[in-house]
Design a protein around this motif. Structure first.
Motif, PDB file in Angstrom:
ATOM      1  N   MET A   1       1.312  -1.236   0.041  1.00 48.83           N
ATOM      2  CA  MET A   1      -0.241   0.345   0.167  1.00 48.83           C
ATOM      3  C   MET A   1       0.675   1.097   0.119  1.00 48.83           C
ATOM      4  O   MET A   1       1.331   1.354   0.821  1.00 48.83           O
ATOM      5  CB  MET A   1      -1.159  -0.282   1.054  1.00 48.83           C
ATOM      6  N   ILE A   2       0.758   2.072  -0.496  1.00 47.72           N
ATOM      7  CA  ILE A   2       1.191   3.290  -0.955  1.00 47.72           C
ATOM      8  C   ILE A   2       1.468   4.162   0.316  1.00 47.72           C
ATOM      9  O   ILE A   2      -0.389   4.897  -0.259  1.00 47.72           O
ATOM     10  CB  ILE A   2       1.006   3.903  -2.467  1.00 47.72           C
ATOM     11  N   GLU A   3       1.540   4.431   1.258  1.00 48.84           N
ATOM     12  CA  GLU A   3       1.423   5.988   1.978  1.00 48.84           C
ATOM     13  C   GLU A   3       1.474   7.474   1.907  1.00 48.84           C
ATOM     14  O   GLU A   3       0.263   7.754   2.745  1.00 48.84           O
ATOM     15  CB  GLU A   3       2.536   5.619   2.677  1.00 48.84           C
ATOM     16  N   ALA A   4       2.819   7.485   1.081  1.00 44.67           N
ATOM     17  CA  ALA A   4       2.975   9.181   0.812  1.00 44.67           C
ATOM     18  C   ALA A   4       3.153   9.110  -0.534  1.00 44.67           C
ATOM     19  O   ALA A   4       3.458   8.251  -1.630  1.00 44.67           O
ATOM     20  CB  ALA A   4       3.529   9.367   1.648  1.00 44.67           C
ATOM     21  N   ARG A 113      -1.486  10.932   1.549  1.00 35.70           N
ATOM     22  CA  ARG A 113      -0.590  12.260   1.934  1.00 35.70           C
ATOM     23  C   ARG A 113       0.459  11.915   1.099  1.00 35.70           C
ATOM     24  O   ARG A 113       1.086  11.625   0.019  1.00 35.70           O
ATOM     25  CB  ARG A 113      -0.038  11.648   3.617  1.00 35.70           C
ATOM     26  N   GLN A 114       1.117  13.191   1.070  1.00 39.55           N
ATOM     27  CA  GLN A 114       1.919  14.226  -0.179  1.00 39.55           C
ATOM     28  C   GLN A 114       2.774  14.971   0.570  1.00 39.55           C
ATOM     29  O   GLN A 114       2.020  16.123   1.376  1.00 39.55           O
ATOM     30  CB  GLN A 114       0.985  14.555  -1.476  1.00 39.55           C
ATOM     31  N   ALA A 115       3.727  15.611  -0.522  1.00 36.78           N
ATOM     32  CA  ALA A 115       4.881  16.060   0.489  1.00 36.78           C
ATOM     33  C   ALA A 115       5.725  17.029  -1.175  1.00 36.78           C
ATOM     34  O   ALA A 115       5.431  16.000  -1.810  1.00 36.78           O
ATOM     35  CB  ALA A 115       5.302  16.103   1.525  1.00 36.78           C
ATOM     36  N   ILE A 116       6.483  17.646  -0.880  1.00 38.18           N
ATOM     37  CA  ILE A 116       7.020  18.525  -2.089  1.00 38.18           C
ATOM     38  C   ILE A 116       8.830  17.985  -1.187  1.00 38.18           C
ATOM     39  O   ILE A 116       9.068  18.271  -0.755  1.00 38.18           O
ATOM     40  CB  ILE A 116       7.573  19.981  -2.577  1.00 38.18           C
ATOM     41  N   LEU A 137      -2.230  22.187  -0.731  1.00 37.11           N
ATOM     42  CA  LEU A 137      -2.676  20.286  -0.780  1.00 37.11           C
ATOM     43  C   LEU A 137      -1.217  19.954  -0.444  1.00 37.11           C
ATOM     44  O   LEU A 137      -1.377  18.496  -0.236  1.00 37.11           O
ATOM     45  CB  LEU A 137      -1.994  21.075  -2.330  1.00 37.11           C
ATOM     46  N   PHE A 138      -0.299  20.216   0.443  1.00 38.19           N
ATOM     47  CA  PHE A 138       0.942  19.057   1.462  1.00 38.19           C
ATOM     48  C   PHE A 138       1.164  19.379   2.312  1.00 38.19           C
ATOM     49  O   PHE A 138       0.995  20.477   2.941  1.00 38.19           O
ATOM     50  CB  PHE A 138       2.154  19.121  -0.156  1.00 38.19           C
ATOM     51  N   GLU A 139       1.528  18.125   3.163  1.00 37.20           N
ATOM     52  CA  GLU A 139       1.254  18.261   4.417  1.00 37.20           C
ATOM     53  C   GLU A 139       2.957  18.889   4.442  1.00 37.20           C
ATOM     54  O   GLU A 139       3.197  19.835   6.059  1.00 37.20           O
ATOM     55  CB  GLU A 139       1.438  17.058   4.915  1.00 37.20           C
ATOM     56  N   ALA A 140       4.153  19.013   3.939  1.00 42.55           N
ATOM     57  CA  ALA A 140       5.463  19.310   4.103  1.00 42.55           C
ATOM     58  C   ALA A 140       6.038  19.935   3.121  1.00 42.55           C
ATOM     59  O   ALA A 140       5.954  19.429   1.243  1.00 42.55           O
ATOM     60  CB  ALA A 140       6.244  17.723   5.081  1.00 42.55           C
ATOM     61  N   VAL A 141       6.992  19.918   3.518  1.00 44.91           N
ATOM     62  CA  VAL A 141       7.857  21.033   2.262  1.00 44.91           C
ATOM     63  C   VAL A 141       9.349  20.537   2.060  1.00 44.91           C
ATOM     64  O   VAL A 141      10.032  21.270   3.200  1.00 44.91           O
ATOM     65  CB  VAL A 141       7.707  22.121   1.557  1.00 44.91           C
ATOM     66  N   ILE A 142       9.766  19.785   1.677  1.00 45.78           N
ATOM     67  CA  ILE A 142      11.237  19.611   2.179  1.00 45.78           C
ATOM     68  C   ILE A 142      12.210  20.105   1.061  1.00 45.78           C
ATOM     69  O   ILE A 142      12.635  19.501  -0.002  1.00 45.78           O
ATOM     70  CB  ILE A 142      12.080  17.956   2.062  1.00 45.78           C
ATOM     71  N   ASP A 143      12.716  21.198   1.272  1.00 47.20           N
ATOM     72  CA  ASP A 143      13.338  22.778   0.084  1.00 47.20           C
ATOM     73  C   ASP A 143      14.737  22.570   0.663  1.00 47.20           C
ATOM     74  O   ASP A 143      14.912  22.526   1.838  1.00 47.20           O
ATOM     75  CB  ASP A 143      12.627  23.753   0.733  1.00 47.20           C
ATOM     76  N   SER A 144      15.532  22.203  -0.735  1.00 47.57           N
ATOM     77  CA  SER A 144      16.898  22.173  -0.369  1.00 47.57           C
ATOM     78  C   SER A 144      17.423  23.300   1.104  1.00 47.57           C
ATOM     79  O   SER A 144      18.683  23.147   1.358  1.00 47.57           O
ATOM     80  CB  SER A 144      17.856  21.982  -1.311  1.00 47.57           C
ATOM     81  N   SER A 145      17.827  24.008   0.136  1.00 45.67           N
ATOM     82  CA  SER A 145      17.936  25.407   0.645  1.00 45.67           C
ATOM     83  C   SER A 145      17.574  25.670   2.104  1.00 45.67           C
ATOM     84  O   SER A 145      18.110  26.438   3.123  1.00 45.67           O
ATOM     85  CB  SER A 145      17.496  26.594   0.305  1.00 45.67           C
ATOM     86  N   ALA A 146      16.396  25.310   2.307  1.00 50.24           N
ATOM     87  CA  ALA A 146      15.908  24.981   4.058  1.00 50.24           C
ATOM     88  C   ALA A 146      16.718  23.991   4.723  1.00 50.24           C
ATOM     89  O   ALA A 146      17.173  24.451   5.845  1.00 50.24           O
ATOM     90  CB  ALA A 146      14.307  24.926   4.506  1.00 50.24           C
ATOM     91  N   ALA A 160      12.948  12.679   4.008  1.00 52.18           N
ATOM     92  CA  ALA A 160      11.018  13.729   4.172  1.00 52.18           C
ATOM     93  C   ALA A 160      10.501  12.354   4.167  1.00 52.18           C
ATOM     94  O   ALA A 160       9.251  12.398   4.789  1.00 52.18           O
ATOM     95  CB  ALA A 160      11.428  13.369   2.024  1.00 52.18           C
ATOM     96  N   LEU A 161      11.180  11.412   4.523  1.00 52.83           N
ATOM     97  CA  LEU A 161      10.289   9.345   4.233  1.00 52.83           C
ATOM     98  C   LEU A 161      10.303  10.006   6.097  1.00 52.83           C
ATOM     99  O   LEU A 161       8.937   9.634   6.647  1.00 52.83           O
ATOM    100  CB  LEU A 161      11.137   8.762   3.984  1.00 52.83           C
ATOM    101  N   GLU A 162      11.354  10.746   6.545  1.00 56.20           N
ATOM    102  CA  GLU A 162      10.775  10.928   8.115  1.00 56.20           C
ATOM    103  C   GLU A 162       9.991  11.801   8.342  1.00 56.20           C
ATOM    104  O   GLU A 162       8.997  11.728   9.383  1.00 56.20           O
ATOM    105  CB  GLU A 162      12.343  10.949   9.144  1.00 56.20           C
ATOM    106  N   ARG A 163      10.245  12.692   7.731  1.00 52.13           N
ATOM    107  CA  ARG A 163       9.066  13.338   8.648  1.00 52.13           C
ATOM    108  C   ARG A 163       7.239  13.196   8.189  1.00 52.13           C
ATOM    109  O   ARG A 163       6.815  13.838   8.311  1.00 52.13           O
ATOM    110  CB  ARG A 163       9.533  14.852   7.386  1.00 52.13           C
ATOM    111  N   MET A 164       7.594  12.752   6.756  1.00 49.47           N
ATOM    112  CA  MET A 164       6.110  11.998   6.514  1.00 49.47           C
ATOM    113  C   MET A 164       6.056  10.762   7.198  1.00 49.47           C
ATOM    114  O   MET A 164       4.585  10.466   6.785  1.00 49.47           O
ATOM    115  CB  MET A 164       5.337  11.745   5.085  1.00 49.47           C
ATOM    116  N   ASP A 165       6.362   9.856   8.187  1.00 51.78           N
ATOM    117  CA  ASP A 165       6.083   9.294   8.814  1.00 51.78           C
ATOM    118  C   ASP A 165       6.089   7.850   8.074  1.00 51.78           C
ATOM    119  O   ASP A 165       5.123   6.889   8.433  1.00 51.78           O
ATOM    120  CB  ASP A 165       5.349   9.218  10.091  1.00 51.78           C
ATOM    121  N   VAL A 166       6.543   7.430   7.443  1.00 45.98           N
ATOM    122  CA  VAL A 166       6.049   6.624   6.040  1.00 45.98           C
ATOM    123  C   VAL A 166       7.711   5.354   6.754  1.00 45.98           C
ATOM    124  O   VAL A 166       8.081   5.740   6.630  1.00 45.98           O
ATOM    125  CB  VAL A 166       6.373   7.145   4.588  1.00 45.98           C
ATOM    126  N   SER A 167       6.366   4.228   7.033  1.00 47.12           N
ATOM    127  CA  SER A 167       6.974   2.942   7.263  1.00 47.12           C
ATOM    128  C   SER A 167       8.573   2.040   6.645  1.00 47.12           C
ATOM    129  O   SER A 167       9.146   2.258   7.503  1.00 47.12           O
ATOM    130  CB  SER A 167       6.256   2.026   7.879  1.00 47.12           C
TER     131      SER A 167
END
Length: 215
Positions: A1-4, A113-116, A137-146, A160-167
């Motif tokens: 099952m796809i989680e994110a 769930r979705q993120a950038i 639209l998105f739960e999280a943004v992982i921006d390289s400059s940040a 990104a996987l950790e922030r979205m708690d993907v197993s």
């Protein structure tokens, strides 16, 4: 099952910055040579000014000055930031953006769930976030400059996987218009979708992966 599902921004919701053939020809060079002067070897993660920019270590002005100097050293005259960014914007279309946003909304309504994950510059932050309703639209943004890391560094995907708690990495999908970035995600076990000129093909591939995960 796809989680994110994880989305790149530039090249997915906009046209790709890696296909500037007309602008390159106007400067008397090739797309590949132009991009190397501006971005360096994009699949690498070194001390090139654009790589430093995307890690939040340098400024846009520094990166563009370095690109201009590199072009001129190679005999390429006429490079300007205005011309370069105009060429980049010329690869975009409202239809492309609308199709991508519609798919994000569809998946969100389905409970996915979705993120950038984006390689970006601090100076672009306000501009690109105005193109689509990012926070809606998105739960999280992982921006390289940040975060101080840029694709294809595997650490940015892991973050990104950790922030979205993907197993498990295998329970996620990543879409990007740059093949080495997709390959890096696949190396971690994520499903990867390469986005080309026709975004409908990539969205169809995403649908196939989602369907297979529930079969």
């Amino acid at each position: 099952m796809i989680e994110a599902v994880f989305w790149d921004f530039g090249g997915v919701f906009t046209g790709s910055p890696f296909h500037l053939d007309d602008y390159a020809r106007s400067l008397g060079t090739t797309n590949g040579r132009l991009l190397e002067h501006v971005f360096g070897r994009y699949e690498a993660d070194g001390d090139h000014p654009w790589h430093r920019l995307e890690r939040g270590e340098g400024t846009l002005a520094e990166a563009l000055e370095a690109a201009d100097k590199s072009c001129r050293a190679d005999g390429i005259e006429g490079f300007t930031s205005e011309g370069f960014f105009k060429a980049m914007s010329g690869t975009s279309s409202e239809e492309r953006r609308d199709m991508a946003v519609a798919k994000v909304r569809e998946l969100g309504e389905a409970g996915i769930r979705q993120a950038i994950i984006t390689n970006n510059a601090k100076e672009f932050g306000e501009m690109w976030r105005q193109l689509i309703p990012v926070d809606e639209l998105f739960e999280a943004v992982i921006d390289s400059s940040a975060v101080g890391m840029r694709k294809p560094d595997p650490r940015i995907y892991q973050l990104a996987l950790e922030r979205m708690d993907v197993s498990r990495a295998e329970s996620s999908v990543f879409l990007d218009d740059f093949a080495p970035n997709v390959d890096a995600a696949r190396d971690l076990g994520m499903h990867g979708v390469l986005v080309g000129d026709d975004i409908a093909l990539a969205l169809a591939e995403l649908d196939r992966i989602l369907a297979d995960s529930t079969a």
